[in-house]
Motif scaffolding. Structure first.
Motif, PDB file in Angstrom:
ATOM      1  N   ALA A 106     127.100 -10.720  85.675  1.00 37.80           N
ATOM      2  CA  ALA A 106     126.375  -9.891  84.713  1.00 37.80           C
ATOM      3  C   ALA A 106     126.093  -8.506  85.304  1.00 37.80           C
ATOM      4  O   ALA A 106     126.223  -7.475  84.622  1.00 37.80           O
ATOM      5  CB  ALA A 106     125.075 -10.574  84.296  1.00 37.80           C
ATOM      6  N   VAL A 107     125.706  -8.503  86.582  1.00 34.62           N
ATOM      7  CA  VAL A 107     125.496  -7.220  87.272  1.00 34.62           C
ATOM      8  C   VAL A 107     126.802  -6.438  87.342  1.00 34.62           C
ATOM      9  O   VAL A 107     126.832  -5.215  87.128  1.00 34.62           O
ATOM     10  CB  VAL A 107     124.928  -7.461  88.684  1.00 34.62           C
ATOM     11  CG1 VAL A 107     124.806  -6.135  89.439  1.00 34.62           C
ATOM     12  CG2 VAL A 107     123.589  -8.161  88.615  1.00 34.62           C
ATOM     13  N   GLY A 136     135.880  -3.415  83.829  1.00 39.58           N
ATOM     14  CA  GLY A 136     135.723  -1.969  83.725  1.00 39.58           C
ATOM     15  C   GLY A 136     136.938  -1.285  83.136  1.00 39.58           C
ATOM     16  O   GLY A 136     136.818  -0.369  82.307  1.00 39.58           O
ATOM     17  N   ASN A 137     138.130  -1.742  83.547  1.00 38.10           N
ATOM     18  CA  ASN A 137     139.347  -1.091  83.070  1.00 38.10           C
ATOM     19  C   ASN A 137     139.581  -1.324  81.589  1.00 38.10           C
ATOM     20  O   ASN A 137     140.165  -0.475  80.906  1.00 38.10           O
ATOM     21  CB  ASN A 137     140.557  -1.593  83.863  1.00 38.10           C
ATOM     22  CG  ASN A 137     140.608  -0.976  85.256  1.00 38.10           C
ATOM     23  OD1 ASN A 137     140.007   0.069  85.495  1.00 38.10           O
ATOM     24  ND2 ASN A 137     141.306  -1.625  86.168  1.00 38.10           N
ATOM     25  N   SER A 138     139.140  -2.472  81.083  1.00 38.60           N
ATOM     26  CA  SER A 138     139.287  -2.697  79.644  1.00 38.60           C
ATOM     27  C   SER A 138     138.424  -1.724  78.860  1.00 38.60           C
ATOM     28  O   SER A 138     138.824  -1.221  77.793  1.00 38.60           O
ATOM     29  CB  SER A 138     138.916  -4.136  79.301  1.00 38.60           C
ATOM     30  OG  SER A 138     137.555  -4.401  79.646  1.00 38.60           O
ATOM     31  N   LEU A 139     137.231  -1.425  79.391  1.00 36.73           N
ATOM     32  CA  LEU A 139     136.376  -0.437  78.739  1.00 36.73           C
ATOM     33  C   LEU A 139     136.990   0.959  78.811  1.00 36.73           C
ATOM     34  O   LEU A 139     136.965   1.725  77.835  1.00 36.73           O
ATOM     35  CB  LEU A 139     134.991  -0.442  79.391  1.00 36.73           C
ATOM     36  CG  LEU A 139     134.171  -1.730  79.225  1.00 36.73           C
ATOM     37  CD1 LEU A 139     132.894  -1.645  80.031  1.00 36.73           C
ATOM     38  CD2 LEU A 139     133.869  -1.979  77.755  1.00 36.73           C
ATOM     39  N   GLY A 173     132.520   1.008  94.374  1.00 37.15           N
ATOM     40  CA  GLY A 173     132.426   0.383  95.689  1.00 37.15           C
ATOM     41  C   GLY A 173     131.489  -0.818  95.692  1.00 37.15           C
ATOM     42  O   GLY A 173     131.817  -1.867  96.258  1.00 37.15           O
ATOM     43  N   TYR A 174     130.331  -0.667  95.045  1.00 34.02           N
ATOM     44  CA  TYR A 174     129.375  -1.776  95.025  1.00 34.02           C
ATOM     45  C   TYR A 174     129.899  -2.936  94.181  1.00 34.02           C
ATOM     46  O   TYR A 174     129.722  -4.104  94.522  1.00 34.02           O
ATOM     47  CB  TYR A 174     128.029  -1.282  94.478  1.00 34.02           C
ATOM     48  CG  TYR A 174     126.935  -2.316  94.590  1.00 34.02           C
ATOM     49  CD1 TYR A 174     126.620  -2.890  95.815  1.00 34.02           C
ATOM     50  CD2 TYR A 174     126.221  -2.736  93.471  1.00 34.02           C
ATOM     51  CE1 TYR A 174     125.622  -3.852  95.931  1.00 34.02           C
ATOM     52  CE2 TYR A 174     125.218  -3.690  93.574  1.00 34.02           C
ATOM     53  CZ  TYR A 174     124.931  -4.249  94.812  1.00 34.02           C
ATOM     54  OH  TYR A 174     123.946  -5.197  94.918  1.00 34.02           O
ATOM     55  N   GLN A 175     130.553  -2.578  93.075  1.00 40.14           N
ATOM     56  CA  GLN A 175     131.160  -3.615  92.244  1.00 40.14           C
ATOM     57  C   GLN A 175     132.216  -4.385  93.038  1.00 40.14           C
ATOM     58  O   GLN A 175     132.307  -5.609  92.951  1.00 40.14           O
ATOM     59  CB  GLN A 175     131.790  -2.967  91.013  1.00 40.14           C
ATOM     60  CG  GLN A 175     132.601  -3.919  90.161  1.00 40.14           C
ATOM     61  CD  GLN A 175     133.377  -3.184  89.074  1.00 40.14           C
ATOM     62  OE1 GLN A 175     133.025  -2.079  88.681  1.00 40.14           O
ATOM     63  NE2 GLN A 175     134.440  -3.802  88.603  1.00 40.14           N
ATOM     64  N   HIS A 176     133.004  -3.654  93.815  1.00 40.13           N
ATOM     65  CA  HIS A 176     134.042  -4.297  94.634  1.00 40.13           C
ATOM     66  C   HIS A 176     133.411  -5.260  95.639  1.00 40.13           C
ATOM     67  O   HIS A 176     133.915  -6.375  95.841  1.00 40.13           O
ATOM     68  CB  HIS A 176     134.847  -3.220  95.372  1.00 40.13           C
ATOM     69  CG  HIS A 176     135.963  -3.767  96.198  1.00 40.13           C
ATOM     70  ND1 HIS A 176     137.117  -4.267  95.661  1.00 40.13           N
ATOM     71  CD2 HIS A 176     136.096  -3.905  97.551  1.00 40.13           C
ATOM     72  CE1 HIS A 176     137.926  -4.681  96.619  1.00 40.13           C
ATOM     73  NE2 HIS A 176     137.326  -4.473  97.772  1.00 40.13           N
ATOM     74  N   TYR A 177     132.302  -4.871  96.253  1.00 34.66           N
ATOM     75  CA  TYR A 177     131.615  -5.741  97.214  1.00 34.66           C
ATOM     76  C   TYR A 177     131.135  -7.019  96.540  1.00 34.66           C
ATOM     77  O   TYR A 177     131.318  -8.125  97.060  1.00 34.66           O
ATOM     78  CB  TYR A 177     130.435  -5.005  97.843  1.00 34.66           C
ATOM     79  CG  TYR A 177     129.410  -5.938  98.450  1.00 34.66           C
ATOM     80  CD1 TYR A 177     129.666  -6.622  99.639  1.00 34.66           C
ATOM     81  CD2 TYR A 177     128.183  -6.164  97.802  1.00 34.66           C
ATOM     82  CE1 TYR A 177     128.732  -7.496 100.178  1.00 34.66           C
ATOM     83  CE2 TYR A 177     127.252  -7.029  98.339  1.00 34.66           C
ATOM     84  CZ  TYR A 177     127.526  -7.693  99.524  1.00 34.66           C
ATOM     85  OH  TYR A 177     126.616  -8.560 100.037  1.00 34.66           O
ATOM     86  N   LEU A 178     130.500  -6.868  95.379  1.00 35.00           N
ATOM     87  CA  LEU A 178     129.988  -8.047  94.680  1.00 35.00           C
ATOM     88  C   LEU A 178     131.109  -9.016  94.312  1.00 35.00           C
ATOM     89  O   LEU A 178     130.962 -10.234  94.439  1.00 35.00           O
ATOM     90  CB  LEU A 178     129.232  -7.619  93.417  1.00 35.00           C
ATOM     91  CG  LEU A 178     127.891  -6.896  93.622  1.00 35.00           C
ATOM     92  CD1 LEU A 178     127.302  -6.493  92.281  1.00 35.00           C
ATOM     93  CD2 LEU A 178     126.915  -7.781  94.391  1.00 35.00           C
ATOM     94  N   LEU A 179     132.227  -8.472  93.876  1.00 33.45           N
ATOM     95  CA  LEU A 179     133.331  -9.334  93.483  1.00 33.45           C
ATOM     96  C   LEU A 179     133.998  -9.986  94.684  1.00 33.45           C
ATOM     97  O   LEU A 179     134.447 -11.135  94.603  1.00 33.45           O
ATOM     98  CB  LEU A 179     134.346  -8.530  92.667  1.00 33.45           C
ATOM     99  CG  LEU A 179     133.868  -8.198  91.238  1.00 33.45           C
ATOM    100  CD1 LEU A 179     134.767  -7.162  90.588  1.00 33.45           C
ATOM    101  CD2 LEU A 179     133.821  -9.464  90.392  1.00 33.45           C
ATOM    102  N   GLN A 180     134.080  -9.259  95.797  1.00 31.96           N
ATOM    103  CA  GLN A 180     134.612  -9.867  97.018  1.00 31.96           C
ATOM    104  C   GLN A 180     133.739 -11.046  97.447  1.00 31.96           C
ATOM    105  O   GLN A 180     134.240 -12.124  97.803  1.00 31.96           O
ATOM    106  CB  GLN A 180     134.656  -8.815  98.141  1.00 31.96           C
ATOM    107  CG  GLN A 180     135.689  -7.723  97.945  1.00 31.96           C
ATOM    108  CD  GLN A 180     137.051  -8.111  98.472  1.00 31.96           C
ATOM    109  OE1 GLN A 180     137.194  -9.087  99.202  1.00 31.96           O
ATOM    110  NE2 GLN A 180     138.072  -7.352  98.116  1.00 31.96           N
TER     111      GLN A 180
END
Length: 635
Positions: A40-41, A157-160, A92-99
């Motif tokens: 959700a974040v 994000g890319n779909s948006l 960058g933060y989104q990438h960290y959360l997903l990793q």
């Protein structure tokens, strides 16, 4: 097909291609939704990042318009810089959360697999390769990581961004957008045609990785036999052949992926040429302005870049679904206890008896046959062992089989009936394949009988909780494994709360005091992989010590003295005699000298009981037993 390939498939592979279960996206979603809070974040960050990115071309368009009109830029440049920084930080933060979430998904799937594997019925282990199960835990689960880090990471994000860019481009110039959509539609059609091939190829690759792990595990486990048989070269050729096949499937995946990846680049290049050509003409004709064309080009890059990520996500998701099919295949298997409630409810005891008056164990007309998959695994294992040893002219001993008593087609037990009185010592004797080890396996409920009933303390074993049943039993297998670790680790497997003094006591009771004394580490001395630092007799005595430490009321000993010399055999018999007081013993032995003083000896042959009684009674009444005793110089 080469002879080497034929031999390789005969020994490690499958006789024909079998299509395994294919996972769907619906089966993948539960792994993702376990972390819906973090996701959700991520969604919020994706939306904010997409808005920041979509705003950039609009700001650039405003800057160009003001420059053309010689108007002051004001704070537009700083707004653009701020948008770039914000979009980068959010990404960058989104990438960290997903990793982190991707790692959690792998952990979750491994935890579920481990829990399921360790509670599968014994028949599944008899029918499957250990290396393949290990591969599913290690290799297959890793591919789920890519779903989040390469798939979901960009798709939200890319779909948006894709949708926002599409709307903006439609507002700027619908004609140019229509031409772009034709190019994009063609690229999507190409990717859709190729994506299914990736999923199938990935599953094939994971199957080969499982076969490779099984081949290596088999060869490493029997490395001494292989060296002694001069078969190292043949084993290397066979296992390398599997690795070569795995490489071939990997190349096939690479080829399909190589076709998908350039599609986005080609779509971008063609779209850019169309925009520059047609867009330049429309600028010249006054249909749109230069600022609009530049803004449109920026949105074009925003449109095609997510498309490339989307194509990459398709590859990652299809690879994950190929591996997930193998994971789900194991997770969908029933556990050992899954149907116990229904089995217990269906049990009918024709002649119940109070526990205090009932025999410790009673077999009533028990019949049993192994499942077809187990029989097939037995045939395959025997053919592999024979292929390994035939060139060295080494006879295949019964202990070389992965089964204590190899399962055969048809009934292994055929109406077996006998009882074990409380506190008595009962021996099961007979030729190899008579059904002795199978009898102990049924008492432990590794399998349930296909007919008849087995009663423990007057109750049908199928009506008892398995943990409660096994708590009453101490079981020492014919080839009791020694776990990698220390002496204490092995002893406390069934008695985790045992003290050091108790551990040392049982070790000395089974004549293993010298193992303690030869190392300053004592109980913490390592035993090596599969107990390689102990002799065969020491490993067997350690297994018996483990059973004695648990102090169960019933001891099941399958060839417990087969690896001992005469002196240690006598000491072992003395130790068993010492702990047998007040306990019930069921002993399997080929050496009749170890069981001649048993209270009851049960003679088995071809799955039937052909005689029961004491040694002297059986010598008179049962020809098979008399022959066995005569060959061992006991009569």
């Amino acid at each position: 097909m080469s002879q080497a390939t034929t031999e390789r498939r005969g020994r490690f592979g499958r006789s024909r291609k079998q299509e395994g279960p294919r996972a769907s996206l619906k089966q993948l979603l539960p792994y993702v939704f376990e972390h819906r809070g973090v996701l959700a974040v991520v969604v919020v960050l994706s939306i904010l990042g997409a808005l920041a990115s979509l705003a950039q071309p609009l700001i650039v368009g405003q800057i160009i318009t003001r420059v053309e009109k010689n108007d002051p830029l004001g704070a537009l440049v700083w707004v653009l810089v701020a948008l770039v920084i914000v979009a980068s930080v959010l990404s960058g933060y989104q990438h960290y959360l997903l990793q982190r979430t991707g790692t959690a998904v792998v952990y979750s799937s491994r935890r579920k697999l481990i829990a399921r594997i360790l509670h599968l019925p014994i028949s599944e282990f008899d029918a499957r390769r250990t290396g393949d199960l290990v591969s599913r835990v290690g290799t297959d689960t890793t591919l789920l990581y890519a779903v989040l880090t390469q798939g979901l990471a960009d798709s939200i994000g890319n779909s948006l961004i894709f949708l926002g860019a599409l709307i903006a481009m439609a507002i700027i110039d619908p004609i140019l957008l229509a031409l772009i959509l034709i190019v994009i539609g063609a690229s999507i059609a190409v990717v859709g045609a190729l994506s299914g091939r990736i999923r199938k190829a990935t599953r094939d690759q994971q199957e080969k990785v499982g076969e490779l792990a099984s081949g290596v595990e088999r060869a490493v486990g029997a490395v001494r036999t292989i060296r002694a048989s001069g078969a190292s070269g043949r084993e290397e050729t066979a296992i390398t052949g599997i690795a070569e096949e795995t490489y071939g499937v990997g190349v096939r995946i690479a080829k399909v992926s190589a076709l998908i990846v350039p599609v986005a680049a080609i779509a971008l290049q063609v779209s850019l040429l169309v925009v520059l050509g047609v867009g330049g003409y429309r600028v010249a004709s006054g249909a749109i302005t230069v600022a609009s064309l530049v803004t449109f080009v920026m949105f074009l890059f925003m449109l095609v870049a997510p498309l490339g990520s989307f194509f990459g996500a398709i590859t990652s998701v299809n690879q994950a679904l190929g591996a997930l099919g193998r994971i789900q295949e194991v997770l969908d298997l029933p556990t050992e206890t899954q149907d116990d409630a229904a089995i217990a409810a269906a049990v009918t005891d024709p002649a119940p008896m109070p526990a205090e008056h009932a025999p410790a164990i009673e077999f009533r007309d028990v019949r049993f046959r192994y499942p077809a998959a187990v029989v097939a695994a037995r045939v395959k294992a025997e053919s592999e062992a024979e292929a390994l040893l035939e060139s060295a002219h080494v006879p295949l001993a019964s202990s070389d089989s992965p089964f204590a008593e190899p399962p055969a087609e048809g009934d292994v037990l055929r109406g077996v009936s006998f009882s074990v009185p409380r506190g008595a010592r009962v021996a099961l004797v007979g030729p190899s394949g008579a059904g002795k080890s199978t009898t102990l396996a049924l008492i432990e409920r590794f399998y349930d009988p296909t007919g008849g009933a087995i009663l423990v303390d007057g109750t049908d074993a199928r009506a008892l909780d398995r943990d409660d049943l096994r708590a009453r039993l101490g079981y020492v297998e014919q080839d009791a494994p020694t776990l990698a670790g220390t002496i204490a680790d092995n002893l406390r497997l069934a008695s985790p709360d045992a003290t050091d003094a108790e551990c040392e006591r049982v070790l000395r009771e089974v004549n293993l005091g010298d193992v303690l004394d030869r190392s300053a580490l004592g109980l913490d001395a390592p035993v090596g992989e599969a107990g390689v630092m102990l002799s065969g007799g020491e490993r067997q005595r350690l297994a018996i010590a483990r059973a004695l430490l648990a102090a169960p009321p019933i001891l099941l000993l399958d060839e417990s003295t087969s690896s001992l010399d005469g002196l240690n055999e006598q000491r072992m018999r003395d130790a068993i005699d010492a702990v047998a007081s007040g306990r019930t013993l069921v002993v399997i032995a080929h050496r009749l000298s170890t069981v001649v003083d048993s209270d009851v000896i049960v003679v088995m042959d071809h799955g039937r009981v052909i005689g029961q009684g004491t040694h002297s009674e059986l010598v008179e009444s049962t020809p098979l037993y008399r022959d066995l005793a005569r060959h061992q110089l006991l009569v």
